[in-house]
Design a protein around this motif. Structure first.
Motif, PDB file in Angstrom:
ATOM      1  N   ARG A  36       0.837  -1.206   0.000  1.00  0.00           N
ATOM      2  CA  ARG A  36       0.000   0.000   0.000  1.00  0.00           C
ATOM      3  C   ARG A  36       0.875   1.260   0.000  1.00  0.00           C
ATOM      4  O   ARG A  36       0.615   2.216  -0.727  1.00  0.00           O
ATOM      5  N   ASP A  45      -2.932   3.039  -8.143  1.00  0.00           N
ATOM      6  CA  ASP A  45      -3.880   2.229  -7.396  1.00  0.00           C
ATOM      7  C   ASP A  45      -3.167   0.958  -6.904  1.00  0.00           C
ATOM      8  O   ASP A  45      -2.428   0.337  -7.671  1.00  0.00           O
ATOM      9  N   PRO A  46      -3.366   0.572  -5.637  1.00  0.00           N
ATOM     10  CA  PRO A  46      -2.709  -0.647  -5.127  1.00  0.00           C
ATOM     11  C   PRO A  46      -2.972  -1.877  -5.998  1.00  0.00           C
ATOM     12  O   PRO A  46      -2.114  -2.763  -6.083  1.00  0.00           O
ATOM     13  N   ARG A  47      -4.144  -1.905  -6.655  1.00  0.00           N
ATOM     14  CA  ARG A  47      -4.430  -3.072  -7.504  1.00  0.00           C
ATOM     15  C   ARG A  47      -3.475  -3.174  -8.684  1.00  0.00           C
ATOM     16  O   ARG A  47      -3.189  -4.250  -9.187  1.00  0.00           O
ATOM     17  N   LEU A  48      -2.978  -1.998  -9.116  1.00  0.00           N
ATOM     18  CA  LEU A  48      -1.991  -2.017 -10.209  1.00  0.00           C
ATOM     19  C   LEU A  48      -0.680  -2.680  -9.758  1.00  0.00           C
ATOM     20  O   LEU A  48      -0.011  -3.354 -10.537  1.00  0.00           O
ATOM     21  N   HIS A  50      -0.415  -5.082  -7.577  1.00  0.00           N
ATOM     22  CA  HIS A  50      -0.669  -6.534  -7.632  1.00  0.00           C
ATOM     23  C   HIS A  50      -0.703  -7.040  -9.078  1.00  0.00           C
ATOM     24  O   HIS A  50      -0.279  -8.155  -9.360  1.00  0.00           O
ATOM     25  N   HIS A  51      -1.207  -6.189  -9.957  1.00  0.00           N
ATOM     26  CA  HIS A  51      -1.290  -6.585 -11.361  1.00  0.00           C
ATOM     27  C   HIS A  51       0.112  -6.815 -11.942  1.00  0.00           C
ATOM     28  O   HIS A  51       0.378  -7.819 -12.604  1.00  0.00           O
ATOM     29  N   GLU A  54       2.589 -10.060  -9.220  1.00  0.00           N
ATOM     30  CA  GLU A  54       1.697 -11.036  -8.591  1.00  0.00           C
ATOM     31  C   GLU A  54       2.320 -11.642  -7.341  1.00  0.00           C
ATOM     32  O   GLU A  54       1.626 -12.034  -6.421  1.00  0.00           O
TER      33      GLU A  54
END
Lengths: 199, 199
Positions: A36, A45-48, A50-51, A54
């Motif tokens: 984060r 964005d934090p999801r990026l 992870h994208h 992985e």
């Protein structure tokens, strides 16, 4: 100052995340860094995060250190399978990765730099303990039932052997070790790792 | 140019011998350096070299490296005694020397420098192989009967473990290892060294 606002996707975003991670690891150490916090520093964005990574924090650390593999992901695969063969599998996989000429120079360079740099060594220490050797101990049905102190000692003893193997074979290049076939080293060192887990 | 002729005895002579040895080790490596060559470079009688450095080449190497002990002399004492206890005695003596606060900074400094310096590392490689680990293998009634290649491999495996112990406990300072009592490490690592000799 970097420009405000969300970055667009692509190589730039990935590079911005790696640079932000480099700063976070240096400022907070491996243990103190969060995905984060990296996302915040990179203004994505934090999801990026992870994208692109992985494998999470360990994969980002590998990218920051310019290691062209994620050792933590490899170990996660290796420790699956019969627990009585973990020692042998760990040593074989480890040597296969280090012997790979596309990976070896980056790894040897990292070890040389880390041993001469207090900040870098403290980052690597946490990383090796938590995400590499820690995974091996946590995957073993007996070792993972032990007290935290005993698990930590065993992780340390395993790290000692693997560290010595790296330094002896690839950095100091002790003649008999540098030339030894992988099979020979797996046969001699695998049971040592296994004994630290089984004991 | 230094003045011609034999030097007088005393501290100056000792210092001149150490400086000559430093030059010889750097130019010829550990294996290629002889006490006679050092005496010639220092312009002293070879008997004076033996007088100041009873331990011979390994003692001179320790002096050049600013190690305030001669590891080879210590090992020569340790390997005497029952062969089934060599592993435990080696690990205990090794840790006692390294834990000594008067010796540890010089040893840690040497390891750090050596790992970053190709010339120094090649000197240390020969020294560790011939005069430290080589002595341990040569003192064991079973190991010393093996082929030269097998003895060399075992010396390498022992060096790997001891090198990893040094780097893990004193350089990287892995938490569980840096804090572990000597008795614990002797109990866990002594049998590993012994198994490399007995096998």
């Amino acid at each position: 100052m970097s420009p405000r606002g969300r970055r667009p996707g692509g190589e730039d975003t990935r590079a911005a995340i790696v640079e932000a991670a480099r700063g976070e690891f240096a400022a907070r150490g491996y243990a103190g860094t969060s995905l984060r916090g990296i996302a915040r520093a990179a203004e994505v964005d934090p999801r990026l995060v992870h994208h692109y990574f992985e494998g999470g924090k360990s994969a980002l650390f590998a990218a920051v250190m310019a290691i062209p593999i994620d050792p933590a992901t490899i170990i996660a695969g290796v420790v699956l399978g019969p627990p009585e063969g973990i020692g042998v599998r760990v040593v074989r996989t480890f040597l296969t990765v280090w012997d790979n000429p596309e990976v070896q120079p980056a790894l040897v360079g990292l070890v040389r730099s880390a041993l001469a740099d207090e900040v870098l060594v403290s980052q690597l220490r946490d990383y090796v303990y938590r995400d590499l050797v820690g995974q091996i101990v946590a995957a073993h049905p007996h070792a993972r039932t032990l007290s935290a102190a005993e698990q930590s000692l065993r992780a340390g003893l395993i790290a000692t052997q693997m560290l010595g193997l790296v330094v002896g074979r690839y950095v100091v290049e002790l003649p008999a070790l540098a030339k030894a076939p992988v099979d020979t080293l797996v046969e001699r060192i695998g049971p040592i790792i296994q004994a630290h887990l089984d004991r």
